[in-house]
Design a protein around this motif. Structure first.
Motif, PDB file in Angstrom:
ATOM      1  N   PHE A  86     -25.130-105.712  20.186  1.00  0.00           N
ATOM      2  CA  PHE A  86     -24.500-106.632  19.143  1.00  0.00           C
ATOM      3  C   PHE A  86     -24.584-108.231  19.308  1.00  0.00           C
ATOM      4  CE2 PHE A  86     -21.529-102.676  19.710  1.00  0.00           C
ATOM      5  CZ  PHE A  86     -21.699-102.215  18.578  1.00  0.00           C
ATOM      6  N   ASN A  87     -25.219-108.323  20.302  1.00  0.00           N
ATOM      7  CA  ASN A  87     -25.489-109.805  20.985  1.00  0.00           C
ATOM      8  C   ASN A  87     -26.437-110.465  19.848  1.00  0.00           C
ATOM      9  OD1 ASN A  87     -24.012-109.554  22.954  1.00  0.00           O
ATOM     10  ND2 ASN A  87     -25.503-109.577  24.512  1.00  0.00           N
ATOM     11  N   ILE A  88     -26.298-111.890  19.362  1.00  0.00           N
ATOM     12  CA  ILE A  88     -27.099-112.268  18.313  1.00  0.00           C
ATOM     13  C   ILE A  88     -28.445-112.390  18.872  1.00  0.00           C
ATOM     14  CG2 ILE A  88     -25.515-113.304  16.835  1.00  0.00           C
ATOM     15  CD1 ILE A  88     -25.962-116.046  18.307  1.00  0.00           C
ATOM     16  N   ARG A  89     -28.649-112.859  20.279  1.00  0.00           N
ATOM     17  CA  ARG A  89     -29.839-112.873  20.828  1.00  0.00           C
ATOM     18  C   ARG A  89     -29.622-112.464  22.420  1.00  0.00           C
ATOM     19  NH1 ARG A  89     -34.219-115.856  18.403  1.00  0.00           N
ATOM     20  NH2 ARG A  89     -34.828-116.330  20.281  1.00  0.00           N
ATOM     21  N   GLN A  90     -30.765-112.196  23.298  1.00  0.00           N
ATOM     22  CA  GLN A  90     -30.628-111.595  24.477  1.00  0.00           C
ATOM     23  C   GLN A  90     -30.829-112.668  25.556  1.00  0.00           C
ATOM     24  OE1 GLN A  90     -29.307-108.451  24.973  1.00  0.00           O
ATOM     25  NE2 GLN A  90     -29.369-108.557  22.746  1.00  0.00           N
ATOM     26  N   THR A  91     -30.619-112.226  26.786  1.00  0.00           N
ATOM     27  CA  THR A  91     -30.319-113.245  28.030  1.00  0.00           C
ATOM     28  C   THR A  91     -29.560-114.129  27.683  1.00  0.00           C
ATOM     29  OG1 THR A  91     -31.944-114.866  27.465  1.00  0.00           O
ATOM     30  CG2 THR A  91     -32.957-112.876  28.522  1.00  0.00           C
ATOM     31  N   LEU A  92     -29.042-114.790  28.791  1.00  0.00           N
ATOM     32  CA  LEU A  92     -27.783-115.978  28.643  1.00  0.00           C
ATOM     33  C   LEU A  92     -28.213-117.230  27.852  1.00  0.00           C
ATOM     34  CD1 LEU A  92     -26.412-115.324  32.415  1.00  0.00           C
ATOM     35  CD2 LEU A  92     -25.228-114.474  30.234  1.00  0.00           C
ATOM     36  N   GLY A  93     -29.414-117.419  28.106  1.00  0.00           N
ATOM     37  CA  GLY A  93     -29.815-118.619  27.269  1.00  0.00           C
ATOM     38  C   GLY A  93     -30.245-118.210  25.723  1.00  0.00           C
ATOM     39  N   GLY A  94     -30.358-116.979  25.567  1.00  0.00           N
ATOM     40  CA  GLY A  94     -30.835-116.482  24.064  1.00  0.00           C
ATOM     41  C   GLY A  94     -32.252-116.640  23.776  1.00  0.00           C
ATOM     42  N   ALA A  95     -33.037-116.743  25.014  1.00  0.00           N
ATOM     43  CA  ALA A  95     -34.503-116.925  25.046  1.00  0.00           C
ATOM     44  C   ALA A  95     -35.028-115.627  24.430  1.00  0.00           C
ATOM     45  CB  ALA A  95     -34.978-116.987  26.348  1.00  0.00           C
ATOM     46  N   ARG A  96     -34.437-114.259  24.337  1.00  0.00           N
ATOM     47  CA  ARG A  96     -35.057-112.983  23.768  1.00  0.00           C
ATOM     48  C   ARG A  96     -34.493-112.610  22.609  1.00  0.00           C
ATOM     49  NH1 ARG A  96     -39.838-111.739  26.597  1.00  0.00           N
ATOM     50  NH2 ARG A  96     -39.751-113.206  28.418  1.00  0.00           N
ATOM     51  N   ILE A  97     -35.225-112.199  21.611  1.00  0.00           N
ATOM     52  CA  ILE A  97     -34.765-111.811  20.009  1.00  0.00           C
ATOM     53  C   ILE A  97     -33.791-110.529  20.174  1.00  0.00           C
ATOM     54  CG2 ILE A  97     -35.409-111.122  17.883  1.00  0.00           C
ATOM     55  CD1 ILE A  97     -38.306-112.649  18.353  1.00  0.00           C
ATOM     56  N   ASP A  98     -34.437-109.488  20.919  1.00  0.00           N
ATOM     57  CA  ASP A  98     -33.686-108.325  20.744  1.00  0.00           C
ATOM     58  C   ASP A  98     -33.795-107.449  22.067  1.00  0.00           C
ATOM     59  OD1 ASP A  98     -36.173-107.305  20.573  1.00  0.00           O
ATOM     60  OD2 ASP A  98     -36.078-107.003  18.646  1.00  0.00           O
ATOM     61  N   LEU A  99     -33.051-106.394  22.140  1.00  0.00           N
ATOM     62  CA  LEU A  99     -33.369-105.575  23.290  1.00  0.00           C
ATOM     63  C   LEU A  99     -34.586-105.058  23.585  1.00  0.00           C
ATOM     64  CD1 LEU A  99     -30.206-103.360  22.852  1.00  0.00           C
ATOM     65  CD2 LEU A  99     -30.433-105.206  24.371  1.00  0.00           C
ATOM     66  N   GLN A 127     -15.153-113.776  21.230  1.00  0.00           N
ATOM     67  CA  GLN A 127     -14.673-112.967  20.070  1.00  0.00           C
ATOM     68  C   GLN A 127     -15.498-112.214  19.219  1.00  0.00           C
ATOM     69  OE1 GLN A 127     -16.386-114.754  17.859  1.00  0.00           O
ATOM     70  NE2 GLN A 127     -16.589-116.958  18.282  1.00  0.00           N
ATOM     71  N   ASP A 128     -15.275-111.419  18.500  1.00  0.00           N
ATOM     72  CA  ASP A 128     -15.909-110.603  17.439  1.00  0.00           C
ATOM     73  C   ASP A 128     -15.956-109.349  18.281  1.00  0.00           C
ATOM     74  OD1 ASP A 128     -17.527-110.177  15.030  1.00  0.00           O
ATOM     75  OD2 ASP A 128     -19.207-110.576  16.062  1.00  0.00           O
ATOM     76  N   ARG A 129     -16.942-108.568  17.650  1.00  0.00           N
ATOM     77  CA  ARG A 129     -17.029-107.218  18.295  1.00  0.00           C
ATOM     78  C   ARG A 129     -17.047-106.700  19.645  1.00  0.00           C
ATOM     79  NH1 ARG A 129     -20.662-102.567  14.778  1.00  0.00           N
ATOM     80  NH2 ARG A 129     -19.917-100.851  16.255  1.00  0.00           N
ATOM     81  N   ASN A 130     -17.845-107.696  20.220  1.00  0.00           N
ATOM     82  CA  ASN A 130     -17.903-107.265  21.548  1.00  0.00           C
ATOM     83  C   ASN A 130     -17.411-108.424  22.498  1.00  0.00           C
ATOM     84  OD1 ASN A 130     -19.956-108.908  20.992  1.00  0.00           O
ATOM     85  ND2 ASN A 130     -21.570-107.837  22.441  1.00  0.00           N
ATOM     86  N   VAL A 131     -16.312-109.238  22.100  1.00  0.00           N
ATOM     87  CA  VAL A 131     -15.544-110.147  22.623  1.00  0.00           C
ATOM     88  C   VAL A 131     -16.674-111.358  23.089  1.00  0.00           C
ATOM     89  CG1 VAL A 131     -13.550-111.001  24.235  1.00  0.00           C
ATOM     90  CG2 VAL A 131     -14.004-108.688  23.051  1.00  0.00           C
ATOM     91  N   GLY A 132     -17.718-111.592  22.478  1.00  0.00           N
ATOM     92  CA  GLY A 132     -18.632-112.670  22.904  1.00  0.00           C
ATOM     93  C   GLY A 132     -20.041-112.116  22.509  1.00  0.00           C
ATOM     94  N   GLY A 133     -21.137-112.826  22.841  1.00  0.00           N
ATOM     95  CA  GLY A 133     -22.497-112.500  22.542  1.00  0.00           C
ATOM     96  C   GLY A 133     -22.852-113.017  21.215  1.00  0.00           C
ATOM     97  N   ASN A 134     -22.013-113.863  20.218  1.00  0.00           N
ATOM     98  CA  ASN A 134     -22.356-114.058  18.967  1.00  0.00           C
ATOM     99  C   ASN A 134     -22.548-115.529  18.815  1.00  0.00           C
ATOM    100  OD1 ASN A 134     -19.747-114.547  19.330  1.00  0.00           O
ATOM    101  ND2 ASN A 134     -19.103-113.969  17.284  1.00  0.00           N
ATOM    102  N   MET A 135     -22.665-116.381  19.906  1.00  0.00           N
ATOM    103  CA  MET A 135     -22.942-117.538  19.877  1.00  0.00           C
ATOM    104  C   MET A 135     -23.606-118.363  21.574  1.00  0.00           C
ATOM    105  SD  MET A 135     -19.013-119.012  19.960  1.00  0.00           S
ATOM    106  CE  MET A 135     -19.362-120.538  19.642  1.00  0.00           C
ATOM    107  N   PHE A 136     -23.720-119.280  21.413  1.00  0.00           N
ATOM    108  CA  PHE A 136     -24.279-120.040  22.595  1.00  0.00           C
ATOM    109  C   PHE A 136     -23.304-121.350  22.640  1.00  0.00           C
ATOM    110  CE2 PHE A 136     -27.877-117.519  21.290  1.00  0.00           C
ATOM    111  CZ  PHE A 136     -28.039-116.479  22.387  1.00  0.00           C
ATOM    112  N   GLN A 137     -22.943-121.547  23.770  1.00  0.00           N
ATOM    113  CA  GLN A 137     -22.165-122.834  24.275  1.00  0.00           C
ATOM    114  C   GLN A 137     -21.627-122.723  25.814  1.00  0.00           C
ATOM    115  OE1 GLN A 137     -18.675-122.960  21.664  1.00  0.00           O
ATOM    116  NE2 GLN A 137     -17.703-124.618  23.035  1.00  0.00           N
ATOM    117  N   LYS A 138     -21.777-123.968  26.223  1.00  0.00           N
ATOM    118  CA  LYS A 138     -21.430-124.094  27.832  1.00  0.00           C
ATOM    119  C   LYS A 138     -19.984-124.104  27.979  1.00  0.00           C
ATOM    120  CE  LYS A 138     -25.746-125.384  29.814  1.00  0.00           C
ATOM    121  NZ  LYS A 138     -26.310-126.141  30.680  1.00  0.00           N
TER     122      LYS A 138
END
Length: 162
Positions: A40-53, A151-162
């Motif tokens: 359910f994450n919008i991107r993968q890896t903590l920095g969002g460098a990967r598009i999908d699983l 927040q959202d479906r998996n309580v995170g993974g839908n945005m990037f912010q420090k």
């Protein structure tokens, strides 16, 4: 190393360490994220460098601190196991390849979805699914502002912010 060295399903799909232990005892650059609900994450890896699983599988395999290997070595090792090679042949109708390994791992990760936990049931309206201490904890979670990111479906993974 296997993926399960850090993504331990019994400990919420991670290893609960500040920095994970990589190949040859090296510390990784980041905390291991959970694999549960990663689909359910919008991107993968903590920095969002990967598009999908599927795309994400490549990152730890070739990272010198994580698995520290090459796809050629992974393919050779898996191909040497006749039972595994036969299963890949039966499922993918081809010899083991980087693409079908990535596909197999991504398909497995897509199945790691938590459903029907007490918290899930409470969010769906079952007021008796969690006790008053957990409800108070959730109120603190919201009051402290954690929900601005988590927040959202998996309580995170839908945005990037420090």
């Amino acid at each position: 190393m296997s993926c399960a060295s850090c993504h331990q399903l019994a400990t919420n799909g991670a290893d609960n360490k500040a920095l994970s232990d990589g190949v040859d005892g090296q510390k990784t650059a980041a905390k291991t994220p959970t694999v549960y609900n990663a689909v359910f994450n919008i991107r993968q890896t903590l920095g969002g460098a990967r598009i999908d699983l599927f795309d994400q599988v490549d990152a730890p395999i070739t990272n010198p601190k994580e698995h520290g290997t090459t796809w050629a070595k992974v393919i050779a090792k898996l191909s040497a196991d006749k039972a595994i090679a036969a299963k890949f042949k039966r499922i993918y109708h081809s010899p083991i390849s980087q693409q079908n390994i990535q596909h197999a791992i991504a398909e497995f990760e897509q199945s790691l979805v938590t459903t029907n936990s007490p918290f899930d049931r409470w969010l769906q309206g079952d007021q008796n699914a969690i006790d008053s201490k957990k409800k108070q904890g959730y109120q603190l979670f919201k009051r402290y502002g954690c929900v601005s990111c988590h927040q959202d479906r998996n309580v995170g993974g839908n945005m990037f912010q420090k």
